[in-house]
Scaffold this active site. Sequence first.
Site, PDB file in Angstrom:
ATOM      1  NE  ARG A  15      -2.168  -1.949   2.873  1.00 59.04           N
ATOM      2  CZ  ARG A  15      -2.290  -2.195   4.200  1.00 59.04           C
ATOM      3  NH1 ARG A  15      -3.973  -1.846   5.091  1.00 59.04           N
ATOM      4  NH2 ARG A  15      -1.805  -2.930   5.396  1.00 59.04           N
ATOM      5  CD  GLN A  72       9.284 -14.023   6.449  1.00 60.22           C
ATOM      6  OE1 GLN A  72       8.761 -13.005   6.380  1.00 60.22           O
ATOM      7  NE2 GLN A  72       8.438 -14.440   6.423  1.00 60.22           N
ATOM      8  CB  THR A  78       3.133 -11.637  11.856  1.00 60.50           C
ATOM      9  OG1 THR A  78       2.408 -13.207  12.134  1.00 60.50           O
ATOM     10  CG2 THR A  78       3.197 -10.835  11.058  1.00 60.50           C
ATOM     11  CD  GLU A 154      -4.797 -10.575  12.559  1.00 59.62           C
ATOM     12  OE1 GLU A 154      -4.423 -10.284  11.468  1.00 59.62           O
ATOM     13  OE2 GLU A 154      -4.837 -11.216  13.430  1.00 59.62           O
TER      14      GLU A 154
HETATM   15  C1  UD1 Z   1      -0.790  -8.037  11.973  1.00 65.14           C
HETATM   16  C2  UD1 Z   1      -1.419  -8.375  13.009  1.00 65.14           C
HETATM   17  C3  UD1 Z   1      -2.251  -8.002  13.700  1.00 65.14           C
HETATM   18  C4  UD1 Z   1      -2.459  -6.527  14.262  1.00 65.14           C
HETATM   19  C5  UD1 Z   1      -1.437  -6.512  13.451  1.00 65.14           C
HETATM   20  C6  UD1 Z   1      -1.185  -4.718  13.981  1.00 65.14           C
HETATM   21  C7  UD1 Z   1      -1.000 -11.001  11.959  1.00 65.14           C
HETATM   22  C8  UD1 Z   1      -0.474 -12.317  11.659  1.00 65.14           C
HETATM   23  N1  UD1 Z   1      -1.740  -9.957  12.665  1.00 65.14           N
HETATM   24  O1  UD1 Z   1      -1.341  -7.600  10.967  1.00 65.14           O
HETATM   25  O2  UD1 Z   1      -3.266  -9.011  14.667  1.00 65.14           O
HETATM   26  O3  UD1 Z   1      -3.279  -6.094  14.157  1.00 65.14           O
HETATM   27  O4  UD1 Z   1      -0.386  -6.727  12.854  1.00 65.14           O
HETATM   28  O5  UD1 Z   1      -0.233  -3.642  12.646  1.00 65.14           O
HETATM   29  O6  UD1 Z   1       0.688 -11.101  13.010  1.00 65.14           O
HETATM   30  N2  UD1 Z   1       6.038  -8.930   8.380  1.00 65.14           N
HETATM   31  C9  UD1 Z   1       7.131 -10.383   7.647  1.00 65.14           C
HETATM   32  N3  UD1 Z   1       7.067 -11.593   7.317  1.00 65.14           N
HETATM   33  C10 UD1 Z   1       5.645 -11.988   6.921  1.00 65.14           C
HETATM   34  C11 UD1 Z   1       4.375 -11.109   7.547  1.00 65.14           C
HETATM   35  C12 UD1 Z   1       5.032  -9.917   7.504  1.00 65.14           C
HETATM   36  O7  UD1 Z   1       8.958  -9.738   8.260  1.00 65.14           O
HETATM   37  O8  UD1 Z   1       6.131 -12.812   6.415  1.00 65.14           O
HETATM   38  C13 UD1 Z   1       6.109  -7.720   8.595  1.00 65.14           C
HETATM   39  C14 UD1 Z   1       6.015  -7.148   7.982  1.00 65.14           C
HETATM   40  O9  UD1 Z   1       6.877  -6.164   7.188  1.00 65.14           O
HETATM   41  C15 UD1 Z   1       5.436  -5.921   8.833  1.00 65.14           C
HETATM   42  C16 UD1 Z   1       4.647  -6.788   9.794  1.00 65.14           C
HETATM   43  O10 UD1 Z   1       5.598  -8.371   9.781  1.00 65.14           O
HETATM   44  O11 UD1 Z   1       5.950  -5.533   9.714  1.00 65.14           O
HETATM   45  C17 UD1 Z   1       3.159  -6.743  10.162  1.00 65.14           C
HETATM   46  O12 UD1 Z   1       2.529  -7.562   8.855  1.00 65.14           O
HETATM   47  P1  UD1 Z   1       1.440  -7.182   8.586  1.00 65.14           P
HETATM   48  O13 UD1 Z   1       1.366  -7.408   6.753  1.00 65.14           O
HETATM   49  O14 UD1 Z   1       1.474  -5.566   8.014  1.00 65.14           O
HETATM   50  O15 UD1 Z   1       0.364  -8.108   9.694  1.00 65.14           O
HETATM   51  P2  UD1 Z   1      -0.959  -6.626   9.724  1.00 65.14           P
HETATM   52  O16 UD1 Z   1      -2.077  -7.356   8.437  1.00 65.14           O
HETATM   53  O17 UD1 Z   1      -0.959  -5.761  10.007  1.00 65.14           O
END
Ligand code: UD1
Length: 459
Positions: A15, A72, A78, A154
């Site tokens: 985004r 990764q 996450t 979620e």
């Molecule tokens: C996540 C949480 C959600 C919370 C929100 C708060 C999970 C499943 N959900 O959702 O409960 O309310 O954050 O902002 O954890 N990332 C990685 N590798 C991955 C996926 C993500 O490093 O494979 C990192 C992203 O770069 C980011 C963070 O993890 O810094 C959060 O990931 P994002 O996809 O933004 O999670 P949300 O959907 O916001």
Amino acid sequence: MGAVAVILAAGEGKRMKSSTPKVAHSVLGEPMISLVVDAARRAGCERVVAVTGHGAEVVESLLDSDVETVRQEEQLGTGHAVMCAKAALKDFHGSLVLLSGDTPLLTVETIAGLVAMRESSGAAVTVLTTHVTDPVGYGRIVRDSGEGVAAIVEHKDLSPEQQHIDEINTGTYCFDAAVLFAHLDRLSTDNAQKEYYLTDMVSVFRSEGLLVSAMTTDDSLETLGVNSRVQLAEAGKVLQSRTNERHMLAGVTMIDPDLTWIGPDVEIARDVVLQPMTFLMGRTKIAEGASLGPNTRVTDSSIGAGAVVDSSVVVSSEVGSNASVGPVAYLRPGTKLGPGSKAGTSVEIKNSTVGEGSKVPHLSYIGDAEIGNGVNVGAGTITCNYDGKSKYGTVIEDGAFIGSDTMLIAPVRIGPGATTGAASAIAHDVPEGALGIERSEQRNINGWAEKKQREREKD
Ligand code: UD1
Ligand code: CA
């Protein structure tokens, strides 16, 4: 033993609509990932491990060498990101603080509070939660009848009855590291996004009879996750007002705090006055009683006590006490202005020293020069330091007087107390106390105007 921090920073941040990875975008001049690392360190985390993936080279280049990184390669969620950090931390016992690289406003107090709460409660995890008016997109905190945290669900997996829950998961946690890694393989991708959700650890722990606790913050701004450029600007505003308030309470005057931008690492002493449109960034230090702005940008520089900088740009330079800069001066890297010296209007100085009380008041370029004490440099003086291939130095010794419009053709040395004649091109050293003058004799042609007039009438 101190805690470790794991910072998730592998996501792309679709985004943001950017070719730069999300966590590399800056808030108040600092990349988001650096702000998060800094908060973790100041909260007492001895080791910091960043999980990188999208744009890993770019993100890693922003990290200090004492930050460990794990890759990764594929972003499977996450929970999967934390699996990637397991090998690096398998022998660690203690608190593991889990942070997102896109949450730059989290405070040191909150992180430290989260660790203290988990350690005193002995929980497998303590989750940082908050209440928001618009919970769309966030994971929700599902409480059990005893007000304990039963699960995190979620947004895309919510049941109709859970839609109204306004307590959200901030994405910040403190885990018992050994317990976390012992149970990580229980995560599955059986959910709406087909990802390994770290948030599912809560229900895993509960099913094992392990304690899960929550810490709720009422400052929901602090936990703002930046997903778009709109939120990036919002985070900038929050950090701006937080930083400015800290400085004002410590004795700094800001005529208009909304129009004053100060980076998080800038140090400002008491009784400094900042006029509107002043930008202080990087490793900058301002000493007591200095006055800056309006329209001034200072980066990675120090400004001495009582100095005045007006409508100017100062980069990687030192301005001495009571020195005067501007209006409209440009001090480029390596400039050192001595106490009580002056770089005045439309003056550019680079890689040069200007001694105590010396003045370069108007329209000059000074590059690669060493100017002693008590020197006056006349208007329009230029150091010709570059022949198209190499740079050469100019030395002007104590008490010298440089006439207006002198071209100093480097390498050249002007001795102590020497003078140069206005409009001279000085290519040879001028000895102590001498006058260096390079100028053809002036001729006056008497009656020239009348003669010209007669010639015109003849035509
Ligand atoms: C996540 C949480 C959600 C919370 C929100 C708060 C999970 C499943 N959900 O959702 O409960 O309310 O954050 O902002 O954890 N990332 C990685 N590798 C991955 C996926 C993500 O490093 O494979 C990192 C992203 O770069 C980011 C963070 O993890 O810094 C959060 O990931 P994002 O996809 O933004 O999670 P949300 O959907 O916001
Ligand atoms: Ca997010």
